[in-house]
Write a protein that holds these residues in place. Structure first.
Motif, PDB file in Angstrom:
ATOM      1  N   LYS B  74     -43.243  19.486  28.379  1.00 55.62           N
ATOM      2  CA  LYS B  74     -42.635  18.036  27.700  1.00 55.62           C
ATOM      3  C   LYS B  74     -41.475  17.443  28.589  1.00 55.62           C
ATOM      4  N   THR B  75     -40.552  18.678  28.447  1.00 56.48           N
ATOM      5  CA  THR B  75     -39.249  18.126  29.246  1.00 56.48           C
ATOM      6  C   THR B  75     -39.257  17.679  30.529  1.00 56.48           C
ATOM      7  N   THR B  76     -40.326  18.507  31.369  1.00 57.28           N
ATOM      8  CA  THR B  76     -40.332  17.883  32.817  1.00 57.28           C
ATOM      9  C   THR B  76     -40.979  16.609  32.939  1.00 57.28           C
ATOM     10  N   ILE B 114     -32.266  13.764  26.308  1.00 58.63           N
ATOM     11  CA  ILE B 114     -33.135  14.631  27.032  1.00 58.63           C
ATOM     12  C   ILE B 114     -32.512  16.151  26.774  1.00 58.63           C
ATOM     13  N   GLU B 115     -33.334  17.115  26.276  1.00 53.13           N
ATOM     14  CA  GLU B 115     -32.993  18.470  26.186  1.00 53.13           C
ATOM     15  C   GLU B 115     -31.684  18.743  25.309  1.00 53.13           C
ATOM     16  N   GLY B 116     -31.580  17.799  24.334  1.00 52.31           N
ATOM     17  CA  GLY B 116     -30.216  17.845  23.712  1.00 52.31           C
ATOM     18  C   GLY B 116     -29.202  17.076  24.190  1.00 52.31           C
ATOM     19  N   LEU B 191     -36.974  10.279  23.128  1.00 54.24           N
ATOM     20  CA  LEU B 191     -36.112  11.323  22.546  1.00 54.24           C
ATOM     21  C   LEU B 191     -36.853  12.587  22.481  1.00 54.24           C
ATOM     22  N   ASP B 192     -36.233  13.583  23.359  1.00 56.17           N
ATOM     23  CA  ASP B 192     -36.787  14.931  23.420  1.00 56.17           C
ATOM     24  C   ASP B 192     -35.855  15.745  22.351  1.00 56.17           C
ATOM     25  N   GLU B 193     -36.925  15.951  21.306  1.00 57.21           N
ATOM     26  CA  GLU B 193     -36.615  16.847  20.073  1.00 57.21           C
ATOM     27  C   GLU B 193     -35.052  16.306  19.757  1.00 57.21           C
ATOM     28  N   PRO B 194     -35.563  15.197  18.970  1.00 58.86           N
ATOM     29  CA  PRO B 194     -34.127  14.638  18.336  1.00 58.86           C
ATOM     30  C   PRO B 194     -33.628  15.297  17.072  1.00 58.86           C
TER      31      PRO B 194
HETATM   32 MG   LIG Z   1     -38.091  21.180  26.234  1.00 60.30          MG
END
Ligand SMILES: [Mg+2]
Ligand SMILES: Nc1ncnc2c1ncn2[C@@H]1O[C@H](COP(=O)(O)OP(=O)(O)OP(=O)(O)O)[C@@H](O)[C@H]1O
Lengths: 303, 340
Positions: B74-76, B114-116, B191-194
């Protein structure tokens, strides 16, 4: 900057509903990153600490000279020590030259190496680099801003040493006309002018280290590693510059012509080595600046 | 919103006029997806195939949930969409423009987490936002203070704005990161894991914020493991596993794919299980006074009648709708271990 300009009149939507002042505003917008970068850099505790250490060097040298000569004996008996040190008791302005000569080999370039090494790698380390890039700061724009900031830091650091030395020199020793290396007399005002020129020459001497540090900074994701590498390179080059067998290479070491700034104290000024120094620094800036750009604009930012 | 005109030549951000015109057209054409990838693939330098032939389509105006177990890519994917990393192969278009080539034109319209969050610990929360805003060449410095104040207010950080960011709690940092994404009106929010690190109250606020933004027409692309979070706010979702896209579509269709379960509550579970099997209920499981199974194709009223006829005392008889979690587990497998 002008590539997108011709299409402005046919633009639609809010993207460009302010065409007249667009060019002017764009310039201001551009500069805001540099302004913010400078504010951020000089507000850091670390930067302040580095500058404080640099400011302390002339204080220590001044006090040492004062104590040494306090009993009335002249300082020039011992010989050795940094350039111009024997003249300080006669004229406090010489403390500026002595302090710059004492800090240029190590303290100044180390401070520059720390700031330059941390420039990109530190942002990568803390993860803030990705947010600057999605802002979007633009990779070239960010790199140029970082380099400009490091160069301004070079100037600021040199001026801190010079101003601190001038202050201490004025407080502890007499001021007045001075004798150049060539033996001629120049007025105190001209001496001040020479001091400023020397400070500029010293600051310019650091441009090469700044570019080298910035390049190292694009290679790693760790600020500490980049700082250590840059300072390590600095020490290595200084040592290699002392080994006679390497004389063929030595003219290309960034530190080789550093002490040429003393030539500004000759009458007339001897420009040869000063010019070589500037040329060498420009070469380093071009080579390592390009290398940093090539690396940074093609790099995957995963931190 | 600011202008998008570019300046000095950039390798990553090189952009032509045609590209800029395209951005305008993408805006006019409602049908164009906000994110569209074709066979997008990323192999990291270590050899890890992180994203494998991804065809993702995020419709304009959607709240798009991007699901997948840890390490599924996902992050990639998000990094490629934001131009932070170069795809190994395939293409990605964001707001109708190719990435990473058009970062400069596209990213001012995109807010991202992204990633926190990542912050300058030695700067106050407010100064962090000012710094990120200064980095955007299209952001007007004259409105900066006001926009920063509005963003802080939106995430409930006004009172803590003057505090150094290193003294922030995890949730406060997350909020500040979110505020950075909201410095300008955006067309897309990634939003990556918001909700990482947020308290329940904070999670609810994020959900209502997402809904609010979506109702203003912002497309929201939301990656998460929290399935009920996705189910509550998202209109669309995609599921990734081991770098591949398993499914994508409207959330309703995804959970409809996994069938619900028939649940019978009764003091006579053994008898009930026998009757249910007779009636064609599959995978019958007895747990205390609950008997569950896959509902048969026939009318459930007849199943209930059969139970009653057989003398089974029925306390409850329901079909539990499949949750997104069921769908997710059905698609990605129950295993907890992260694929290597
Ligand atoms: Mg991730
Ligand atoms: N910088 C990197 N270098 C090499 N491999 C990486 C890198 N970043 C991620 N990976 C690998 O790529 C794969 C996908 O990682 P990614 O971070 O995209 O997963 P994710 O779906 O975001 O996971 P999570 O839910 O844990 O955040 C993983 O196998 C991971 O090990």
């Amino acid at each position: 900057m002008s590539r997108a300009e011709p299409s402005a009149p046919q633009g639609r939507g809010e993207l460009r509903d302010r065409p007249q002042t667009a060019r002017a505003r764009r310039t201001t917008f551009r500069a805001t990153l540099l302004r913010n970068e400078l504010l951020t850099t000089f507000r850091r505790w670390r930067t302040v600490a580095l500058l404080a250490v640099l400011a302390a060097v002339p204080v220590l040298v001044g006090i040492a000279v004062k104590i040494e000569t306090g009993d009335g004996s002249s300082a020039d008996g011992g010989g050795g020590g940094p350039a111009f040190i024997s003249q300080i008791t006669n004229n406090g302005l010489f403390l500026v030259f002595t302090a710059l000569a004492a800090t240029l080999p190590f303290f100044l370039p180390m401070a520059v190496g720390v700031v330059a090494g941390d420039a990109i790698a530190g942002e990568a380390n803390s993860g803030t680099l990705r947010y600057l890039l999605v802002a979007p700061a633009g990779r070239s724009r960010l790199l140029i801003t970082k380099y400009a900031t490091v160069v301004i830091f070079c100037l600021a650091a040199t001026l801190v040493v010079a101003v601190s030395a001038l202050t201490v020199g004025a407080l502890l020793f007499p001021l007045g006309d001075l004798t150049t290396i060539s033996g001629t007399q120049i007025s105190f005002a001209e001496g001040l002018g020479r001091a400023l020129l020397i400070a500029l020459a010293v600051a310019a001497s650091l441009i090469g280290v700044a570019a080298l540090g910035l390049f190292v900074s694009t290679l790693t994701g760790s600020g500490i590693a980049a700082m250590a590498t840059t300072v390590g390179l600095l020490i290595t080059v200084q040592i290699l510059d002392q080994i006679p067998q390497l004389h063929v290479l030595q003219p290309y070491f960034f530190s080789h012509y550093w002490l040429s700034f003393a030539d500004l104290m000759r009458e007339p000024v001897y420009w040869d080595d000063l010019a070589k120094n500037l040329g060498l620094q420009a070469l380093y800036a071009a080579v390592f600046g390009s290398a940093a750009w090539a690396r940074f604009t093609a790099k995957d930012i995963t931190a | 919103m600011g202008e998008v005109s570019a300046g000095e030549p950039e390798r990553r951000e090189a952009r032509d006029e045609a590209g800029e015109r395209e951005l305008g057209e993408a805006r006019d054409e409602a049908g164009e997806p906000v994110i569209a990838t074709r066979a997008l693939t990323k192999r990291y330098r270590g050899g890890q195939l992180a994203v494998d032939g991804l065809d993702l389509t995020v419709p304009a105006g959607s709240v798009f949930g991007f699901l997948g177990p840890n390490g599924s890519g996902k992050t990639t994917t998000i990094r490629m969409l934001m131009g932070l990393i170069e795809p190994t192969s395939g293409t990605a278009r964001v707001l109708g423009q190719p990435m990473p080539r058009a970062t400069r034109a596209v990213l001012p319209h995109v807010g991202a987490l992204i990633e926190g969050p990542a912050l300058y610990g030695f700067l106050s929360g407010r100064d962090n936002l000012i710094r990120y805003d200064s980095a955007d060449p299209s952001a007007d410095p004259r409105t900066r203070r006001a926009r920063v104040a509005a963003a802080l207010d939106r995430v409930g950080l006004t009172a803590a704005a003057g505090k150094k960011a290193k003294a922030y709690s995890l949730g406060m940092k997350q909020r500040l990161g979110l505020a950075a994404a909201l410095l300008q009106p955006r067309r897309l929010l990634v939003l990556d894991e918001p909700t990482n690190g947020l308290d329940p109250q904070g999670m609810r606020e994020i959900r209502s914020l997402v809904r609010e933004l979506a109702s203003d027409g912002t497309t929201v692309f939301l990656s998460s493991h929290l399935l009920d979070e996705i189910e509550q706010v998202c209109t669309h979702a995609a599921v990734m596993a081991q770098g591949r896209l398993i499914t994508q579509g409207p959330v309703g269709e995804l959970s409809a794919g996994a069938r619900g379960r028939l649940v019978v509550t009764t003091p006579d579970p053994a008898e009930a299980a026998r009757v249910l099997k007779e009636q064609g209920v599959g995978d019958v499981v007895v747990a205390d006074d609950r008997v569950t199974g896959e509902p048969p194709d026939r009318d459930l009223a007849e199943v209930n009648a059969a139970l009653v006829t057989a003398g089974v005392r029925v306390r409850g008889f329901t079909v539990q709708r499949a949750s997104l979690e069921d769908a997710f587990v059905a698609l990605t497998g129950e295993g907890f271990d992260v694929a290597g």
